[in-house]
Motif scaffolding. Structure first.
Motif, PDB file in Angstrom:
ATOM      1  N   PHE A   1       0.845  -1.186   0.000  1.00 62.69           N
ATOM      2  CA  PHE A   1       0.000   0.000   0.000  1.00 62.69           C
ATOM      3  C   PHE A   1       0.885   1.243   0.000  1.00 62.69           C
ATOM      4  O   PHE A   1       2.029   1.215   0.466  1.00 62.69           O
ATOM      5  CB  PHE A   1      -0.918   0.001   1.219  1.00 62.69           C
ATOM      6  N   PHE A   2       0.355   2.346  -0.498  1.00 58.87           N
ATOM      7  CA  PHE A   2       1.164   3.559  -0.558  1.00 58.87           C
ATOM      8  C   PHE A   2       0.288   4.799  -0.477  1.00 58.87           C
ATOM      9  O   PHE A   2      -0.916   4.775  -0.762  1.00 58.87           O
ATOM     10  CB  PHE A   2       1.989   3.599  -1.852  1.00 58.87           C
ATOM     11  N   MET A   3       0.936   5.887  -0.091  1.00 59.84           N
ATOM     12  CA  MET A   3       0.330   7.215  -0.080  1.00 59.84           C
ATOM     13  C   MET A   3       1.323   8.170  -0.737  1.00 59.84           C
ATOM     14  O   MET A   3       2.521   8.121  -0.448  1.00 59.84           O
ATOM     15  CB  MET A   3       0.045   7.659   1.357  1.00 59.84           C
ATOM     16  N   ILE A   4       0.830   9.038  -1.628  1.00 60.17           N
ATOM     17  CA  ILE A   4       1.706   9.985  -2.321  1.00 60.17           C
ATOM     18  C   ILE A   4       1.067  11.366  -2.296  1.00 60.17           C
ATOM     19  O   ILE A   4       0.180  11.664  -3.113  1.00 60.17           O
ATOM     20  CB  ILE A   4       1.973   9.576  -3.783  1.00 60.17           C
ATOM     21  N   PRO A   5       1.446  12.247  -1.370  1.00 55.18           N
ATOM     22  CA  PRO A   5       1.044  13.653  -1.480  1.00 55.18           C
ATOM     23  C   PRO A   5       1.985  14.374  -2.449  1.00 55.18           C
ATOM     24  O   PRO A   5       3.191  14.083  -2.491  1.00 55.18           O
ATOM     25  CB  PRO A   5       1.207  14.174  -0.050  1.00 55.18           C
ATOM     26  N   ALA A   6       1.441  15.287  -3.245  1.00 57.08           N
ATOM     27  CA  ALA A   6       2.253  15.973  -4.250  1.00 57.08           C
ATOM     28  C   ALA A   6       1.759  17.393  -4.441  1.00 57.08           C
ATOM     29  O   ALA A   6       0.552  17.677  -4.367  1.00 57.08           O
ATOM     30  CB  ALA A   6       2.212  15.220  -5.579  1.00 57.08           C
ATOM     31  N   LEU A   7       2.699  18.308  -4.699  1.00 63.48           N
ATOM     32  CA  LEU A   7       2.425  19.691  -5.065  1.00 63.48           C
ATOM     33  C   LEU A   7       3.125  19.980  -6.378  1.00 63.48           C
ATOM     34  O   LEU A   7       4.260  19.529  -6.589  1.00 63.48           O
ATOM     35  CB  LEU A   7       2.927  20.659  -3.997  1.00 63.48           C
ATOM     36  N   GLY A   8       2.462  20.717  -7.275  1.00 65.58           N
ATOM     37  CA  GLY A   8       3.079  20.973  -8.556  1.00 65.58           C
ATOM     38  C   GLY A   8       2.658  22.284  -9.175  1.00 65.58           C
ATOM     39  O   GLY A   8       1.601  22.842  -8.857  1.00 65.58           O
ATOM     40  N   TYR A   9       3.512  22.770 -10.069  1.00 69.66           N
ATOM     41  CA  TYR A   9       3.228  23.974 -10.857  1.00 69.66           C
ATOM     42  C   TYR A   9       3.751  23.720 -12.258  1.00 69.66           C
ATOM     43  O   TYR A   9       4.849  23.179 -12.448  1.00 69.66           O
ATOM     44  CB  TYR A   9       3.915  25.192 -10.264  1.00 69.66           C
ATOM     45  N   ARG A  10       2.945  24.072 -13.273  1.00 69.61           N
ATOM     46  CA  ARG A  10       3.431  23.990 -14.639  1.00 69.61           C
ATOM     47  C   ARG A  10       2.878  25.165 -15.431  1.00 69.61           C
ATOM     48  O   ARG A  10       1.789  25.670 -15.152  1.00 69.61           O
ATOM     49  CB  ARG A  10       3.041  22.659 -15.296  1.00 69.61           C
ATOM     50  N   ALA A  11       3.647  25.569 -16.428  1.00 68.04           N
ATOM     51  CA  ALA A  11       3.255  26.660 -17.313  1.00 68.04           C
ATOM     52  C   ALA A  11       3.598  26.258 -18.737  1.00 68.04           C
ATOM     53  O   ALA A  11       4.695  25.755 -18.993  1.00 68.04           O
ATOM     54  CB  ALA A  11       3.978  27.949 -16.927  1.00 68.04           C
ATOM     55  N   GLU A  12       2.654  26.456 -19.655  1.00 67.81           N
ATOM     56  CA  GLU A  12       2.845  25.975 -21.015  1.00 67.81           C
ATOM     57  C   GLU A  12       2.066  26.827 -22.004  1.00 67.81           C
ATOM     58  O   GLU A  12       1.105  27.516 -21.648  1.00 67.81           O
ATOM     59  CB  GLU A  12       2.392  24.527 -21.125  1.00 67.81           C
TER      60      GLU A  12
ATOM     61  N   ALA B   1      -2.504  20.339  -6.206  1.00 66.93           N
ATOM     62  CA  ALA B   1      -2.178  19.538  -5.033  1.00 66.93           C
ATOM     63  C   ALA B   1      -2.929  18.226  -5.167  1.00 66.93           C
ATOM     64  O   ALA B   1      -4.120  18.216  -5.490  1.00 66.93           O
ATOM     65  CB  ALA B   1      -2.578  20.262  -3.750  1.00 66.93           C
ATOM     66  N   ARG B   2      -2.213  17.105  -4.941  1.00 66.09           N
ATOM     67  CA  ARG B   2      -2.818  15.792  -5.090  1.00 66.09           C
ATOM     68  C   ARG B   2      -2.453  14.927  -3.894  1.00 66.09           C
ATOM     69  O   ARG B   2      -1.364  15.046  -3.329  1.00 66.09           O
ATOM     70  CB  ARG B   2      -2.353  15.097  -6.376  1.00 66.09           C
ATOM     71  N   LEU B   3      -3.345  14.035  -3.562  1.00 68.89           N
ATOM     72  CA  LEU B   3      -3.089  13.044  -2.523  1.00 68.89           C
ATOM     73  C   LEU B   3      -3.622  11.713  -3.035  1.00 68.89           C
ATOM     74  O   LEU B   3      -4.827  11.534  -3.205  1.00 68.89           O
ATOM     75  CB  LEU B   3      -3.765  13.423  -1.207  1.00 68.89           C
ATOM     76  N   ARG B   4      -2.697  10.783  -3.306  1.00 70.73           N
ATOM     77  CA  ARG B   4      -3.066   9.493  -3.880  1.00 70.73           C
ATOM     78  C   ARG B   4      -2.872   8.385  -2.843  1.00 70.73           C
ATOM     79  O   ARG B   4      -1.836   8.311  -2.183  1.00 70.73           O
ATOM     80  CB  ARG B   4      -2.218   9.197  -5.115  1.00 70.73           C
ATOM     81  N   PHE B   5      -3.866   7.532  -2.722  1.00 69.95           N
ATOM     82  CA  PHE B   5      -3.781   6.310  -1.923  1.00 69.95           C
ATOM     83  C   PHE B   5      -3.983   5.137  -2.875  1.00 69.95           C
ATOM     84  O   PHE B   5      -4.866   5.179  -3.744  1.00 69.95           O
ATOM     85  CB  PHE B   5      -4.865   6.258  -0.841  1.00 69.95           C
TER      86      PHE B   5
END
Length: 731
Positions: free
Chosen positions: A473-484, A505-509
């Motif tokens: 099992f896993f948990m992945i919190p993530a923050l990101g910024y992109r410009a295109e 902002a993402r939080l994956r389980f």
């Protein structure tokens, strides 16, 4: 009288020492004949000639009483001493997948799904690490884990704690002590580790540590270790040698060529010292190496033939040795069937040893299936940032799982590059980098910070935290910024260009499904700001949207390669439901399905791809647009030039590798043709617009350490034509 008494005491002491000294490894009982030592030089794939010579020696019935080898000669020698005859050695060297073995990489099919997802971004492998002492560079650019695994399979009947004199033929592996430069004859311990130390070419492989000594390739100290055979008690020597005399130096040589020449000279000079120790009754066999190289394992049959031919030229000398030699060594008792029930974990990493044992899931019956053990070790190596994972049988009761940390440490750096140009004013490029703290803690967690700079900008920070009994099992919190930059084209007309910035902002389980799949849910928050740079129709100057929601993901990935697979399947399905805030509030649903399946078609491969995405939303705006265009996304059209809120894309690709895949050193070159079709819908401007797009093209492609490189051309409907160079993953 005193002098005579003194001499008697010395003689008596020497006789006592001789009587008390252990027997030499060779029989040393000259009453029944002389003892024959087999000496094998280093030489990489040239060792196939040694195996051919052994075929002739066996056919003539010449007995061998001890064996000594350096570098790849130590591998042939160890297997021969452990019970492999010449025919069995031929099968090993002919059938082993040497490019895969020498690469030391974990096969893509054995990596966990999430690791494949990360690797497909086409960042390089770890190029460096750093700690409080500064930057740390790799000690070798290849791992010995593949060789280690192969030798474990071949020698599964030999315990890892072994006196080499107790092998069917006494044996020594010769390595060089990196501290002193002296030749070290290894005669006990782990036979596999002795072989690896003897062939650890500096710069290619990291040195091996055995009993506190740092050891490298034995050819640098004793390329043809005749003196070791003498020390073992050999009276007659049969030397099988593949040493190549250094060529004359040239002024135009590069730094690499100069370094290689220095190694050749070092090897050649110590070879000359050893060659002078051969006696008149010894036999030195040096096969014809024309057309062979140290990496030409794919030409094993040529090597066998050359060695056998050359050995038969010395038939009379070999028969003379046979007449003088002692009888063959008596057969040793059959090897014990080793299936220990107890597993010990020798763990030098920061990851918890109990977790490693549970993740590995050792079962004694696995030892009946070497490939199962190999697969488990590779999967464990992917889970943790381990330099090596090794399972060795110590005795009938105990097996040892040894886990080594990465030599670069825990602070790791990757780099990458993406570029695309259709030579028609449309180009994109980005330099990528990633810092990883791996592992972050004893449970195998990992911190990753990735960024890219170029026509698109972005930065992402994510933290991977596994949990559960086997950390599935896993948990992945993530923050990101992109410009295109987004370009809107309809009916061959460019309607606008937009600059879009997205913060998320993402939080994956989720849970890993073996090493082949994943099932996950995630929470999502996005804020999107789109600015109109150019438009031929009236559009808002700026538009901002905030949205939050949930999503689900199911993925399967067993492809053997990301770009040119020939085995496996890839399937990914995801769905998201988002609530939009602000003036354009409402709901938005995103759906994506993607499938890739390769097939073999004679010498070529067929790759079928299908992909569909759709957006359902209450109010259309530029921030929710999908993008098509570019290589394998309608190749005849510019990167991201076709915007939509729903499309169906299918393609058939036929490719063939142009150069052999069985060579140890080979940069793959592919020729491919690609036919693509897409049904594209766009409801952004209203009324709904739908159109069909076609693209047919061809390419030359190759794989590099930073990702795949494609050079090709494609033709599409509406007069669209593209000549393109594409490097790395699509944007």
């Amino acid at each position: 009288m005193a002098r005579s008494l003194h001499s008697s005491i010395i003689v008596g002491a020497l006789l006592a020492l001789w009587w008390a000294a252990p027997a030499l490894a060779c029989d040393d009982q000259d009453e029944d004949g002389m003892d024959v030592g087999l000496v094998l030089s280093g030489g990489g794939a040239l060792a196939t000639t040694q195996i051919g010579a052994l075929t002739a020696i066996e056919r003539l019935g010449v007995p061998i009483h001890c064996v000594v080898g350096a570098s790849m000669g130590s591998v042939v020698g160890a297997l021969y001493a452990a019970g492999y005859d010449a025919d069995m050695l031929r099968a090993v060297f002919r059938d082993s997948r040497w490019p895969e073995v020498f690469s030391g990489r974990v096969g893509r099919r054995d990596e966990p799904y999430l690791r494949k997802e990360q690797d497909d971004l086409y960042l390089s492998g770890y190029i460096a690490g750093f700690d409080r002492n500064g930057l740390r560079l790799p000690a070798g650019f290849r791992s010995m884990s593949g060789l280690q695994s192969l030798y474990r399979q071949l020698l599964d009947h030999v315990p890892a704690a072994q006196d080499f004199d107790r092998l069917p033929i006494p044996y020594r592996a010769v390595a060089m002590d990196l501290s002193t430069g002296e030749a070290v004859a290894l005669g006990e311990g782990d036979l596999v580790e002795a072989m690896l130390a003897s062939m650890a070419v500096p710069g290619v492989f990291s040195p091996r540590n055995i009993e506190g000594r740092t050891l490298v390739d034995g050819g640098l100290a004793a390329q043809l270790p005749v003196h070791v055979a003498h020390a073992m008690g050999a009276d007659l020597i049969i030397a099988l040698d593949t040493t190549v005399e250094p060529p004359a130096a040239e002024d135009s040589w590069s730094v690499g060529q100069v370094s290689q020449q220095l190694i050749r000279i070092t090897v050649w000079r110590n070879w000359q010292d050893q060659e002078r120790q051969l006696g008149p009754r010894d036999v030195l066999i040096r096969p014809d190496l024309t057309g062979l190289t140290t990496s030409s394992f794919e030409r094993a049959e040529d090597g066998f033939d050359s060695g056998e031919r050359e050995a038969l030229r010395y038939q009379e000398q070999l028969l003379a040795i046979k007449r003088l030699a002692a009888p063959p060594l008596p057969p040793r008792p059959p090897a014990q069937d080793l299936r220990p029930k107890t597993l010990l974990v020798e763990n030098r990493s920061v990851i918890d040893g109990a977790l490693i044992a549970k993740r590995f899931d050792y079962r004694p019956d696995d030892l009946d299936d070497p490939e199962a053990v190999h697969r488990k070790l590779r999967n464990l190596a992917s889970f943790g940032p381990f330099g090596e994972t090794d399972l060795a049988v110590l005795d009938a009761e105990t097996a040892m799982l040894r886990v080594e940390p990465l030599g670069l440490g825990r602070n790791l750096l990757n780099v990458g590059l993406r570029a695309s140009n259709n030579f028609d004013g449309d180009s994109q490029s980005a330099i990528l980098g990633r810092y990883s703290r791996r592992p972050f803690g004893p449970t195998g967690s990992e911190l990753r910070v990735s960024g890219q700079v170029g026509t698109d900008l972005g930065i992402t920070a994510e933290f991977y935290q596994p949990f559960g009994e086997e950390s599935r099992f896993f948990m992945i919190p993530a923050l990101g910024y992109r410009a295109e930059t987004l370009t809107l084209e309809l009916a061959e007309t460019r309607l606008g260009e937009f600059w879009q910035e997205t913060g998320e902002a993402r939080l994956r389980f989720g849970r890993e499904l073996g090493h082949w799949g994943v099932l996950a849910v995630e929470g999502i928050f996005e804020t999107v700001r789109a600015r109109t740079e150019l438009a031929v129709v009236e559009l808002p100057r700026t538009e901002t949207e905030d949205q939050a929601g949930v999503g689900v993901l199911f993925g399967i990935d067993t492809l053997d390669q990301a770009e040119w697979p020939v085995l496996g399947i890839q399937l990914r399905a995801s769905a998201q439901r988002l609530e939009q805030f602000g003036d354009n509030g409402g709901t938005a649903n995103r759906y994506q399905v993607k499938a890739v399946k390769p097939f073999q078609l004679g010498p070529a491969s067929v790759l079928l791809r299908a992909e569909a995405q759709s957006l359902d939303y209450d109010e259309g705006n530029i921030s929710t647009i999908l993008q098509l265009g570019g290589f394998r996304q309608l190749s005849a059209f510019a990167e991201k030039s076709l915007l939509s809120d729903g499309y169906k894309l299918g393609s058939v690709e036929v490719f063939r590798r142009l150069n052999p895949s069985d060579a140890l050193v080979s940069v793959p070159l592919y020729l491919g043709v690609l036919a693509e079709y897409a049904d594209v819908e766009l409801d952004l401007l209203g009324p709904a617009f739908s159109d069909e797009y076609y693209s047919v093209g061809g390419y030359l492609g190759t794989d590099t350490v930073l990702g795949p490189l494609f050079l090709g051309t494609a033709f599409g409907n509406g007069g669209n034509h593209s000549v393109f160079v594409h490097f790395g993953r699509s944007f």
